[in-house]
Scaffold this motif. Structure first.
Motif, PDB file in Angstrom:
ATOM      1  N   ASP A  98      39.649  35.185 -27.051  1.00  0.00           N
ATOM      2  CA  ASP A  98      38.888  34.940 -28.282  1.00  0.00           C
ATOM      3  C   ASP A  98      37.505  35.571 -28.202  1.00  0.00           C
ATOM      4  O   ASP A  98      37.030  36.195 -29.148  1.00  0.00           O
ATOM      5  CB  ASP A  98      38.676  33.435 -28.517  1.00  0.00           C
ATOM      6  CG  ASP A  98      39.974  32.734 -28.854  1.00  0.00           C
ATOM      7  OD1 ASP A  98      41.005  33.423 -28.912  1.00  0.00           O
ATOM      8  OD2 ASP A  98      39.945  31.504 -29.053  1.00  0.00           O
ATOM      9  N   LEU A  99      36.864  35.387 -27.050  1.00  0.00           N
ATOM     10  CA  LEU A  99      35.512  35.911 -26.863  1.00  0.00           C
ATOM     11  C   LEU A  99      35.537  37.433 -26.804  1.00  0.00           C
ATOM     12  O   LEU A  99      34.705  38.104 -27.427  1.00  0.00           O
ATOM     13  CB  LEU A  99      34.904  35.323 -25.579  1.00  0.00           C
ATOM     14  CG  LEU A  99      33.525  35.816 -25.176  1.00  0.00           C
ATOM     15  CD1 LEU A  99      32.522  35.645 -26.297  1.00  0.00           C
ATOM     16  CD2 LEU A  99      33.030  35.063 -23.939  1.00  0.00           C
TER      17      LEU A  99
ATOM     18  N   PHE B 253      19.225  40.880 -29.019  1.00  0.00           N
ATOM     19  CA  PHE B 253      19.947  39.639 -28.751  1.00  0.00           C
ATOM     20  C   PHE B 253      19.247  38.429 -29.377  1.00  0.00           C
ATOM     21  O   PHE B 253      19.617  37.287 -29.108  1.00  0.00           O
ATOM     22  CB  PHE B 253      20.094  39.422 -27.233  1.00  0.00           C
ATOM     23  CG  PHE B 253      21.245  40.179 -26.632  1.00  0.00           C
ATOM     24  CD1 PHE B 253      21.202  41.561 -26.528  1.00  0.00           C
ATOM     25  CD2 PHE B 253      22.373  39.523 -26.163  1.00  0.00           C
ATOM     26  CE1 PHE B 253      22.267  42.276 -25.972  1.00  0.00           C
ATOM     27  CE2 PHE B 253      23.445  40.221 -25.606  1.00  0.00           C
ATOM     28  CZ  PHE B 253      23.387  41.593 -25.507  1.00  0.00           C
TER      29      PHE B 253
ATOM     30  N   ILE C  55      40.004  34.200 -22.070  1.00  0.00           N
ATOM     31  CA  ILE C  55      38.805  34.869 -22.570  1.00  0.00           C
ATOM     32  C   ILE C  55      39.075  35.683 -23.832  1.00  0.00           C
ATOM     33  O   ILE C  55      38.165  36.278 -24.395  1.00  0.00           O
ATOM     34  CB  ILE C  55      38.181  35.784 -21.484  1.00  0.00           C
ATOM     35  CG1 ILE C  55      39.205  36.817 -20.992  1.00  0.00           C
ATOM     36  CG2 ILE C  55      37.664  34.965 -20.318  1.00  0.00           C
ATOM     37  CD1 ILE C  55      38.611  37.836 -20.019  1.00  0.00           C
TER      38      ILE C  55
ATOM     39  N   THR D 282      28.139  43.006 -21.553  1.00  0.00           N
ATOM     40  CA  THR D 282      28.570  41.606 -21.638  1.00  0.00           C
ATOM     41  C   THR D 282      30.049  41.495 -21.270  1.00  0.00           C
ATOM     42  O   THR D 282      30.452  40.593 -20.526  1.00  0.00           O
ATOM     43  CB  THR D 282      28.326  41.051 -23.057  1.00  0.00           C
ATOM     44  OG1 THR D 282      26.942  41.215 -23.375  1.00  0.00           O
ATOM     45  CG2 THR D 282      28.695  39.585 -23.146  1.00  0.00           C
TER      46      THR D 282
ATOM     47  N   ARG E 244      35.632  39.255 -30.216  1.00  0.00           N
ATOM     48  CA  ARG E 244      34.450  39.366 -31.064  1.00  0.00           C
ATOM     49  C   ARG E 244      33.243  39.954 -30.338  1.00  0.00           C
ATOM     50  O   ARG E 244      32.199  40.141 -30.940  1.00  0.00           O
ATOM     51  CB  ARG E 244      34.110  38.002 -31.688  1.00  0.00           C
ATOM     52  CG  ARG E 244      33.912  36.874 -30.716  1.00  0.00           C
ATOM     53  CD  ARG E 244      33.554  35.563 -31.436  1.00  0.00           C
ATOM     54  NE  ARG E 244      33.141  34.583 -30.452  1.00  0.00           N
ATOM     55  CZ  ARG E 244      33.950  33.662 -29.917  1.00  0.00           C
ATOM     56  NH1 ARG E 244      35.184  33.571 -30.310  1.00  0.00           N
ATOM     57  NH2 ARG E 244      33.491  32.826 -29.013  1.00  0.00           N
ATOM     58  N   GLU E 245      33.381  40.279 -29.050  1.00  0.00           N
ATOM     59  CA  GLU E 245      32.252  40.810 -28.287  1.00  0.00           C
ATOM     60  C   GLU E 245      32.326  42.336 -28.221  1.00  0.00           C
ATOM     61  O   GLU E 245      33.331  42.886 -27.815  1.00  0.00           O
ATOM     62  CB  GLU E 245      32.286  40.237 -26.858  1.00  0.00           C
ATOM     63  CG  GLU E 245      31.133  40.668 -25.988  1.00  0.00           C
ATOM     64  CD  GLU E 245      29.783  40.270 -26.565  1.00  0.00           C
ATOM     65  OE1 GLU E 245      29.556  39.075 -26.772  1.00  0.00           O
ATOM     66  OE2 GLU E 245      28.961  41.181 -26.815  1.00  0.00           O
TER      67      GLU E 245
ATOM     68  N   GLN F 222      30.394  41.965 -17.560  1.00  0.00           N
ATOM     69  CA  GLN F 222      29.937  40.769 -16.842  1.00  0.00           C
ATOM     70  C   GLN F 222      30.964  39.640 -16.960  1.00  0.00           C
ATOM     71  O   GLN F 222      31.191  38.879 -16.012  1.00  0.00           O
ATOM     72  CB  GLN F 222      28.576  40.315 -17.378  1.00  0.00           C
ATOM     73  CG  GLN F 222      27.443  41.216 -16.893  1.00  0.00           C
ATOM     74  CD  GLN F 222      26.208  41.156 -17.772  1.00  0.00           C
ATOM     75  OE1 GLN F 222      26.151  40.396 -18.741  1.00  0.00           O
ATOM     76  NE2 GLN F 222      25.219  41.967 -17.449  1.00  0.00           N
ATOM     77  N   LEU F 223      31.592  39.561 -18.136  1.00  0.00           N
ATOM     78  CA  LEU F 223      32.640  38.563 -18.345  1.00  0.00           C
ATOM     79  C   LEU F 223      33.810  38.827 -17.397  1.00  0.00           C
ATOM     80  O   LEU F 223      34.316  37.916 -16.732  1.00  0.00           O
ATOM     81  CB  LEU F 223      33.098  38.620 -19.809  1.00  0.00           C
ATOM     82  CG  LEU F 223      34.223  37.687 -20.233  1.00  0.00           C
ATOM     83  CD1 LEU F 223      33.751  36.247 -20.220  1.00  0.00           C
ATOM     84  CD2 LEU F 223      34.722  38.042 -21.637  1.00  0.00           C
TER      85      LEU F 223
END
Lengths: 189, 323
Positions: free
Chosen positions: B178-179, B270, B176, B188, B182-183, B191-192
């Motif tokens: 990479d995500l 969003f 995870i 979010t 940038r998040e 939740q990830l």
């Protein structure tokens, strides 16, 4: 190259990740009832061959990779490059050692191979599933490993070494499965 | 997912028989408890404002100027019944979500949703466990606050951690990373972490109840008066599946209006379209909404656990691919 939304993800789609073209092997959506949805994706990096997992927010876009597979016949190796030809257009392509990799030991002249091209350049060479090659060297007698596995090593004309049954002799042609590297049968000349 | 031209059902006859039996078990469970079965409209004028839920829309030629929404859950209509009659109710019916289809998702699915007047969140959790025990057998029950769960699995306090520290903590997981990099939205990221890091580690042989979610993920739950950083919201996980989501229901009309508006601000941020708020729900809460707790449970997922199949298609007469 077009961008793909995660909605379009499926096995076989080619995308760019970490500067490398990749093939999606598996795509699963993880969506909490009251939360952001994610795509959990298994990809194979087409140059390094590594399989990795990546996660995307559903709805995000990812750059596509211009990757195509072409069927070409193998011509010859000039010491540096392996040359292939399109049997319809007679156009020729040269693949370097990095692209050919381990496949070099299964390349038989005239055989049709699958070349994976990224932006027009070969990045991988997949030999046919079965090739026929002559044994250039193997132990002649029935001695050797009889303990259970049976068979003996045999060196083929391309340098590949496979295990063959004890009765197979130097000079014979054998059929080999290139995916497993295993002997399949003898071939009558 | 690809559509298929095959005419054959996606569930076996054996599973269809278990499906029918599960309908009966649930109905008799609520009959014994004097909870009234209702069937509110699937087609309604309003959808939900939730950031991560999308209604399917349709139109009726009789009302040419109005779009109609297939309900993502019967929640709003059931709450209007609660406000009108003050009686505990349940519903077993189809709902629709404009989601991707997958192993655990079908855009049309069956929801069991019920509301208990006078129940606290814990009373309702106990009743959910009771239902699950009667359907799945006596599984061990593990209850944890959201905060304690994150402390146990990730050694962080989800309520106080900064976005930066949360990113740093999650970067170690390369699936995870990479995500995460940038998040920057904290919910979010949480939740990830919940869906991809913690959930897979939950004991699959147990019923896991996670309660007291961060207030920012309250949805329609009341905040905890003893600790307003958390909401009286719970989730139920069994066998690696998210099975149910429940609340000590928000009964304050003003608060409800604020949540609707907050949702729509988030939708804007969003890049999603704003949704009109169901003013009739607000009006209902303004009348005599009783204190109550409610929960929604995915019927098809429960049937997956009963039958032991790994794909939701196998418990549906026809999954979306052949619907």
């Amino acid at each position: 190259m077009a961008n793909y939304s995660t909605n379009e993800f499926k096995a076989g789609l080619k995308i760019m990740q970490d500067g490398e073209p990749c093939n999606i092997i598996d795509n699963e959506v993880v969506k909490p009832g009251k939360g952001q949805a994610f795509n959990r994706v298994k990809i194979r990096k087409l140059i390094s061959g590594k399989v990795v997992e990546k996660t995307f927010k559903s709805g995000d876009s990812v750059e596509g990779a211009d990757v195509v597979d072409m069927e070409l016949s193998y011509l010859y190796n000039d010491g540096e490059f392996w040359h292939f030809m399109n049997n319809e257009s007679f156009e020729q392509l040269a693949a370097d050692a990095k692209a050919v990799g381990d496949s070099t030991k299964w390349l038989v002249e005239q055989d049709t191979c699958t070349l994976t091209l990224w932006n027009g350049n070969p990045i991988a060479v997949t030999p046919p599933n079965f090739v026929e090659l002559e044994i250039v060297e193997t132990d002649p007698g029935l001695k050797g490993d009889t303990a259970g596995t049976g068979g003996k090593p045999a060196t083929l004309s391309t340098g590949a070494v496979v295990r063959v049954p004890l009765f197979v002799q130097t000079g014979e042609v054998v059929k080999v499965d290139t995916r497993s590297g295993e002997y399949v049968s003898r071939v009558q000349k | 997912m690809q559509l298929t031209d095959d005419w054959q059902p996606s569930a076996s006859l054996d599973v269809l028989q278990q499906r029918a039996a599960l309908f009966q078990t649930i109905r008799s469970f609520f009959q014994h408890r004097c909870v009234l079965e209702v069937d509110t409209p699937i087609l309604g004028r309003f959808g939900v404002t939730d950031l991560h839920l999308e209604n399917l829309e349709t139109s009726l030629s009789h009302f040419p100027h109005q779009r109609f929404q297939l309900q993502t859950s019967p929640e709003y209509a059931m709450k209007r019944l609660l406000a009108a009659h003050g009686q505990s109710i349940y519903q077993l019916g189809k709902v629709f979500r404009d989601d991707e289809a997958g192993r655990f998702h079908n855009p049309e699915f069956t929801m069991l949703e019920w509301y208990r007047v006078g129940f606290t969140m814990q009373d309702l959790i106990d009743e959910v466990v009771c239902l699950l025990h009667s359907v799945l057998g006596d599984l061990i029950v593990q209850q944890s606050t959201y905060q304690a769960l994150f402390e146990k699995h990730l050694n962080i306090d989800p309520l106080t951690i900064s976005v930066k520290d949360l990113q740093a903590r999650l970067m170690y997981d390369e699936r995870i990373a990479d995500l995460v990099e940038r998040e920057t939205d904290k919910d979010t990221l949480l939740q990830l972490a919940m869906a991809l890091v913690i959930e897979p580690q939950l004991d699959k042989s147990q019923i896991t109840i996670v309660h007291r979610f961060p207030a920012s993920q309250a949805a329609l739950a009341q905040l905890d008066v003893e600790n307003p950083r958390v909401a009286l919201r719970f989730e139920v996980y069994v066998g690696g599946i998210e099975l149910a989501n429940g609340y000590q229901e928000l009964t304050d009309a003003t608060q409800q209006q604020v949540r609707f508006e907050h949702d729509n601000r988030l939708r804007q941020q969003f890049g999603k379209s704003e949704k009109p708020a169901d003013f009739r729900l607000i009006d209902a809460l303004n009348s005599e909404m009783p204190e109550c707790a409610g929960v929604a449970l995915g019927f098809d997922r429960l049937l997956m656990l009963v039958t032991g199949v790994s794909d939701i298609r196998q418990v549906l007469p026809f999954g979306i691919a052949c619907a």
